[in-house]
Design a protein around this motif. Sequence first.
Motif, mmCIF file in Angstrom:
data_model
loop_
_atom_site.group_PDB
_atom_site.id
_atom_site.type_symbol
_atom_site.label_atom_id
_atom_site.label_comp_id
_atom_site.label_asym_id
_atom_site.label_seq_id
_atom_site.Cartn_x
_atom_site.Cartn_y
_atom_site.Cartn_z
ATOM 1 N N GLN A 194 0.872 -1.178 0.000
ATOM 2 C CA GLN A 194 0.000 0.000 0.000
ATOM 3 C C GLN A 194 0.910 1.229 0.000
ATOM 4 O OE1 GLN A 194 -2.932 -0.157 3.157
ATOM 5 N NE2 GLN A 194 -3.364 -2.301 2.731
ATOM 6 N N SER A 195 0.404 2.323 -0.552
ATOM 7 C CA SER A 195 1.262 3.505 -0.680
ATOM 8 C C SER A 195 1.680 4.054 0.685
ATOM 9 C CB SER A 195 0.542 4.585 -1.484
ATOM 10 O OG SER A 195 -0.727 4.819 -0.922
ATOM 11 N N ARG A 196 0.886 3.760 1.739
ATOM 12 C CA ARG A 196 1.231 4.270 3.071
ATOM 13 C C ARG A 196 2.327 3.446 3.742
ATOM 14 N NH1 ARG A 196 -0.878 1.112 7.003
ATOM 15 N NH2 ARG A 196 -2.511 -0.346 6.359
ATOM 16 N N SER A 203 3.707 -6.823 2.156
ATOM 17 C CA SER A 203 2.950 -7.587 3.150
ATOM 18 C C SER A 203 1.893 -8.452 2.465
ATOM 19 C CB SER A 203 2.289 -6.625 4.143
ATOM 20 O OG SER A 203 1.665 -7.360 5.183
ATOM 21 N N CYS A 204 1.134 -9.166 3.295
ATOM 22 C CA CYS A 204 0.014 -9.961 2.800
ATOM 23 C C CYS A 204 -1.115 -9.040 2.340
ATOM 24 C CB CYS A 204 -0.530 -10.844 3.923
ATOM 25 S SG CYS A 204 0.627 -12.069 4.543
ATOM 26 N N LEU A 205 -1.979 -9.542 1.488
ATOM 27 C CA LEU A 205 -3.200 -8.817 1.157
ATOM 28 C C LEU A 205 -4.198 -9.011 2.292
ATOM 29 C CD1 LEU A 205 -3.736 -9.736 -2.613
ATOM 30 C CD2 LEU A 205 -2.169 -8.077 -1.582
ATOM 31 N N ALA A 206 -5.143 -8.081 2.428
ATOM 32 C CA ALA A 206 -6.101 -8.159 3.528
ATOM 33 C C ALA A 206 -7.377 -7.424 3.157
ATOM 34 C CB ALA A 206 -5.502 -7.558 4.801
ATOM 35 N N GLY A 207 -8.475 -7.774 3.854
ATOM 36 C CA GLY A 207 -9.716 -7.059 3.622
ATOM 37 C C GLY A 207 -10.789 -7.499 4.615
ATOM 38 N N PHE A 208 -11.800 -6.672 4.783
ATOM 39 C CA PHE A 208 -12.873 -6.987 5.729
ATOM 40 C C PHE A 208 -13.746 -8.147 5.236
ATOM 41 C CE2 PHE A 208 -12.016 -2.558 6.966
ATOM 42 C CZ PHE A 208 -11.914 -2.733 8.335
ATOM 43 N N ARG A 265 -5.299 -0.756 -8.521
ATOM 44 C CA ARG A 265 -4.427 0.342 -8.058
ATOM 45 C C ARG A 265 -5.123 1.283 -7.078
ATOM 46 N NH1 ARG A 265 0.790 -1.254 -9.449
ATOM 47 N NH2 ARG A 265 0.522 -2.500 -11.334
ATOM 48 N N SER A 266 -6.437 1.176 -6.946
ATOM 49 C CA SER A 266 -7.110 2.014 -5.943
ATOM 50 C C SER A 266 -6.902 1.421 -4.548
ATOM 51 C CB SER A 266 -8.605 2.135 -6.253
ATOM 52 O OG SER A 266 -9.232 0.870 -6.095
ATOM 53 N N GLU A 267 -6.605 0.119 -4.486
ATOM 54 C CA GLU A 267 -6.387 -0.553 -3.195
ATOM 55 C C GLU A 267 -4.899 -0.704 -2.895
ATOM 56 O OE1 GLU A 267 -8.538 -2.336 -1.035
ATOM 57 O OE2 GLU A 267 -10.455 -1.966 -2.008
ATOM 58 N N LEU A 268 -4.136 -1.010 -3.934
ATOM 59 C CA LEU A 268 -2.719 -1.343 -3.743
ATOM 60 C C LEU A 268 -1.834 -0.501 -4.648
ATOM 61 C CD1 LEU A 268 -2.881 -5.259 -3.783
ATOM 62 C CD2 LEU A 268 -2.600 -3.797 -1.768
ATOM 63 N N GLU A 269 -0.646 -0.167 -4.152
ATOM 64 C CA GLU A 269 0.341 0.497 -5.000
ATOM 65 C C GLU A 269 0.896 -0.524 -5.989
ATOM 66 O OE1 GLU A 269 3.391 3.352 -3.249
ATOM 67 O OE2 GLU A 269 4.615 1.620 -3.798
ATOM 68 N N ASP A 270 1.089 -1.753 -5.487
ATOM 69 C CA ASP A 270 1.610 -2.815 -6.348
ATOM 70 C C ASP A 270 1.377 -4.171 -5.685
ATOM 71 O OD1 ASP A 270 2.736 -3.896 -8.570
ATOM 72 O OD2 ASP A 270 4.780 -3.245 -8.155
#
Length: 315
Positions: A194-196, A203-208, A265-270
């Motif tokens: 993530q850009s932050r 890291s791992c991907l994640a979501g609610f 790209r709205s969720e992840l930088e890469d």
Amino acid sequence: MSPFDLGPKPRLGYTADPVERLSERRSDAEFLAELAGRGDAGAYVVCGDLVVLRQGQAGNDPLFALTQAQGLAPVRETVFLGTVGGAGRFGIAIDAGEIEALKAKTDLLLTDLRSIAVQGLVETQHLSALAEAKAVLHWHARHRFCANCGALTRTVQGGWRRDCPACAAQHFPRTDPVVIMLAIDGERCLLGRQSRFAKGMWSCLAGFVEPGETIEDAVRRETLEEAGIVCGRVAYFASQPWPFPMSLMIGCHAQALTTELKVDRSELEDARWFARDEVAAMVLRKHPDGLTATHPFAIAHHIIRAWLESDQSFF
Ligand SMILES: [Zn+2]
């Protein structure tokens, strides 16, 4: 025998919990008052989004005597966290308007819970209770009014329920489930950025998890949404309380059925595939390009490490 020597296993943050919650005693007001009246009663203090620590010669101490905590600023909410060795432990939210005045005091340190964990600012035995206090006090601060009728609700059950005097609805503190997963394609795994994130950290991907959804389906949906990868089997690994503000991270490994990436790209930088030896170098902080895997206090680090240390194929 693990194919990689990654050194001693770090402790998963917010999980070493010495507090006995005694949830069956929360309705016993007499018992709670007796615990609170004793000299060994202790409190963790939250002010706005920050935790209040006492600075001392021996380091920072997040545990105040209850009476001392109550004297810092006007108390907005008190919750009963449980006991440690029979002594009461409470979480206290004090008036957020006092932040600047408290910051000016040289014997106090006000900081966020993430920094406390990452920088090791307090002894690890306090982290779980701090997470408990922070999450439930955050819920109180944002759920003062009845979601059914809009009336002001009141705190009951030692801070573990809010009751509505107008419509009799009962409201309970929430924990939001989040899936966090490592998709695996043989000797490769899928990591995202993530850009932050700090520079070079993956890291791992994640979501609610959504209403009406299983953990397994949430893993598959999020991996498809964020990276375009279809997953098959999902295996539960472990969970971690994540008080930002009040989540439960549910760690999983997932079997990748496709390999062509389509990154949202709205969720992840890469997002990209990483070979096992490259990820091992990231965990050991020996990657030639300075890439790293997420911090050891976070469950993602442990999910990645479990895959690296496995001597057989996960799926
Ligand atoms: Zn109501």
